[in-house]
Design a protein around this motif. Structure first.
Motif, short mmCIF file in Angstrom:
data_model
loop_
_atom_site.label_atom_id
_atom_site.label_comp_id
_atom_site.label_asym_id
_atom_site.label_seq_id
_atom_site.Cartn_x
_atom_site.Cartn_y
_atom_site.Cartn_z
N ASP A 151 0.82 -1.21 0.00
CA ASP A 151 0.00 0.00 0.00
C ASP A 151 0.86 1.26 0.00
OD1 ASP A 151 -2.34 -1.47 0.00
OD2 ASP A 151 -2.65 -1.32 2.17
N VAL A 154 3.68 0.65 -3.88
CA VAL A 154 3.15 0.65 -5.24
C VAL A 154 2.75 2.05 -5.72
CG1 VAL A 154 1.34 -0.27 -6.75
CG2 VAL A 154 2.46 -1.78 -5.08
N PRO A 155 2.04 2.85 -4.92
CA PRO A 155 1.63 4.17 -5.42
C PRO A 155 2.80 5.10 -5.74
CG PRO A 155 0.34 3.55 -3.48
CD PRO A 155 1.45 2.58 -3.59
N ILE A 162 -3.89 7.82 -10.66
CA ILE A 162 -4.02 6.56 -11.41
C ILE A 162 -5.18 5.73 -10.86
CG2 ILE A 162 -2.38 5.30 -9.96
CD1 ILE A 162 -1.54 3.78 -12.54
N ASP A 163 -5.87 5.04 -11.74
CA ASP A 163 -6.92 4.12 -11.33
C ASP A 163 -6.26 2.89 -10.71
OD1 ASP A 163 -9.03 2.38 -11.03
OD2 ASP A 163 -9.49 2.23 -13.17
N GLN A 164 -6.43 2.74 -9.39
CA GLN A 164 -5.77 1.64 -8.71
C GLN A 164 -6.35 0.27 -9.07
OE1 GLN A 164 -5.12 2.25 -4.53
NE2 GLN A 164 -4.07 4.20 -4.84
N LYS A 165 -7.44 0.26 -9.80
CA LYS A 165 -8.00 -1.00 -10.30
C LYS A 165 -7.49 -1.34 -11.70
CE LYS A 165 -12.26 -0.57 -7.58
NZ LYS A 165 -13.74 -0.49 -7.64
N SER A 166 -6.69 -0.46 -12.28
CA SER A 166 -6.19 -0.68 -13.64
C SER A 166 -5.24 -1.87 -13.66
CB SER A 166 -5.47 0.56 -14.15
OG SER A 166 -4.28 0.80 -13.40
N TYR A 169 -1.57 -1.02 -12.62
CA TYR A 169 -1.36 -0.91 -11.18
C TYR A 169 -1.44 -2.27 -10.50
CZ TYR A 169 -1.81 1.20 -6.51
OH TYR A 169 -1.61 1.58 -5.20
N GLN A 170 -2.47 -3.02 -10.82
CA GLN A 170 -2.70 -4.30 -10.16
C GLN A 170 -1.64 -5.34 -10.54
OE1 GLN A 170 -4.78 -5.20 -7.71
NE2 GLN A 170 -5.47 -3.08 -7.58
N ARG A 173 1.48 -4.52 -8.55
CA ARG A 173 1.29 -4.91 -7.15
C ARG A 173 1.43 -6.42 -6.99
NH1 ARG A 173 -1.70 -2.65 -2.47
NH2 ARG A 173 -2.19 -4.41 -1.11
N GLU A 253 2.96 5.11 -18.41
CA GLU A 253 1.78 5.94 -18.12
C GLU A 253 1.43 6.85 -19.29
OE1 GLU A 253 0.76 6.77 -13.86
OE2 GLU A 253 2.93 7.15 -13.81
#
Length: 270
Positions: A151, A154-155, A162-166, A169-170, A173, A253
Motif C-alpha cells: 500500500d 506501489v503508489p 491513477i486508477d488503482q484498479k487498472s 497498477y494491479q 502490485r 503511463e
C-alpha cells in the motif's frame, strides 16, 4: 531467451530488431517487460537490448561482488562487449539512468546518445534515503512485501490519480507480492540499498555531452520530481522534456508521448 554470465551470475536480456543499437535500462522493481511499448516501436528501425536487473525478471541474484552502481555500470558494459556492440544509445529510467550515466562517464566513446528518465544523479536526500532504508529493513525482516508495505510502495511509481484498479497498477502490485524471500534478501533489498545509498554524481555532470543528452521526467513523478530533472539539465546544459500526465514510470503511463520523443531523439543520433 538469451543469458550471459557476468561476475558469476546469469544476466537475462532481450536482443531484438536490427539497426543502430539502443540499450534500455529500467527501473528498480520492474523487469525488461516495462519497455514493451517502446520495444514494439523501436525494433522496427533499431536493435534493442533490454536487460533484467539482478534479481529481477529472469536474471540471477545480485553478484556478491556488486556493491555500487559503478559495478552495475561495469556489468552493463560487459553486456555490450558480449554482444560486440561498439556504440549504443542508452535510455535509462530511474536506477537505469543512475547506472547508465555512470557507464556514459566511464566509457565516453561507447555512448552516442543518452536519455535519462525519471532519475536523479545526486545523492538521495537524507530524509527520503532514511525512509526507503526503513522500508527495505521491514521487507528484510518480514521476508515478504506485506500488503501494508504494498500500500506504501506501489503508489510511489505512478501519478497520484491513477486508477488503482487498472491492470498496470494491479499487475505491478501482484508482481511485488509474489517475490520470494530468497530473491528479496539476496537481490531486491541489497539492490535498493545500493540505489538509495548512491554517491553524488552531480559534480561530474558537466562531463556528459550536452549535444547528445536528453532528460525526461513525468510531470507528476513523486520520487523523482521535475525539479531534480531541471537541476540536472542545467548542470549538463542539455534540454529536458516533461511527460504529461505521468508519474515515475512515465514510459508506461504515457507510452505514446515517450515513444515519439525517443524516436525523434534517435533519428537525430543515427
Amino acid at each position: 531467451m538469451p543469458f550471459v554470465t557476468i561476475d558469476g551470475q546469469p544476466l537475462h536480456y532481450i536482443d531484438q530488431g536490427t539497426g543502430p543499437a539502443v540499450l534500455l535500462a529500467g527501473s528498480y522493481l520492474w523487469d525488461q517487460a516495462m519497455w514493451a511499448p517502446q520495444i514494439a516501436a523501436l525494433t522496427q528501425q533499431y536493435r534493442v537490448i533490454a536487460p533484467d536487473l539482478w534479481g529481477h525478471g529472469q536474471s540471477g541474484p545480485l553478484p556478491q561482488t556488486t556493491t555500487s552502481l559503478d559495478d552495475i555500470a561495469r556489468q552493463g558494459l560487459a553486456l555490450l562487449d558480449h554482444l560486440d556492440i561498439e556504440c549504443v544509445t542508452l535510455v535509462g529510467l530511474s536506477v537505469g539512468g543512475m547506472w547508465g550515466a555512470r557507464l556514459a562517464l566511464s566509457a565516453h566513446g561507447r555512448i552516442n546518445g543518452l536519455v535519462l528518465m525519471d532519475t536523479y544523479l545526486g545523492e538521495e536526500p537524507e530524509p527520503t534515503r532514511d525512509y526507503y532504508f526503513s522500508l527495505l529493513k521491514q521487507i528484510e525482516d518480514a521476508g515478504v512485501i506485506t500488503p501494508q508495505l504494498l500500500d506504501i510502495i506501489v503508489p510511489i511509481f505512478f501519478h497520484p490519480d491513477i486508477d488503482q484498479k487498472s491492470a498496470l497498477y494491479q499487475d505491478f502490485r501482484a508482481s511485488l507480492a509474489a517475490l520470494p524471500a530468497d530473491r528479496l534478501l539476496q537481490s531486491i533489498v541489497p539492490m535498493g540499498r545500493i540505489t538509495f545509498g548512491r554517491a553524488d554524481l552531480l559534480p561530474r555532470l558537466h562531463e556528459l555531452n550536452a549535444d547528445t543528452t536528453l532528460l525526461m521526467c513525468g510531470d507528476q513523478d513523486q520520487p523523482r520530481p521535475p525539479a531534480e530533472t531541471r537541476e540536472m539539465a542545467e548542470l549538463i546544459g542539455c534540454p529536458y522534456v516533461l511527460v504529461p500526465e505521468a508519474g515515475h514510470i512515465s514510459n508506461l503511463e504515457n507510452a505514446r508521448f515517450v515513444t515519439e520523443a525517443l524516436l525523434e531523439f534517435l533519428a537525430q543520433r543515427n
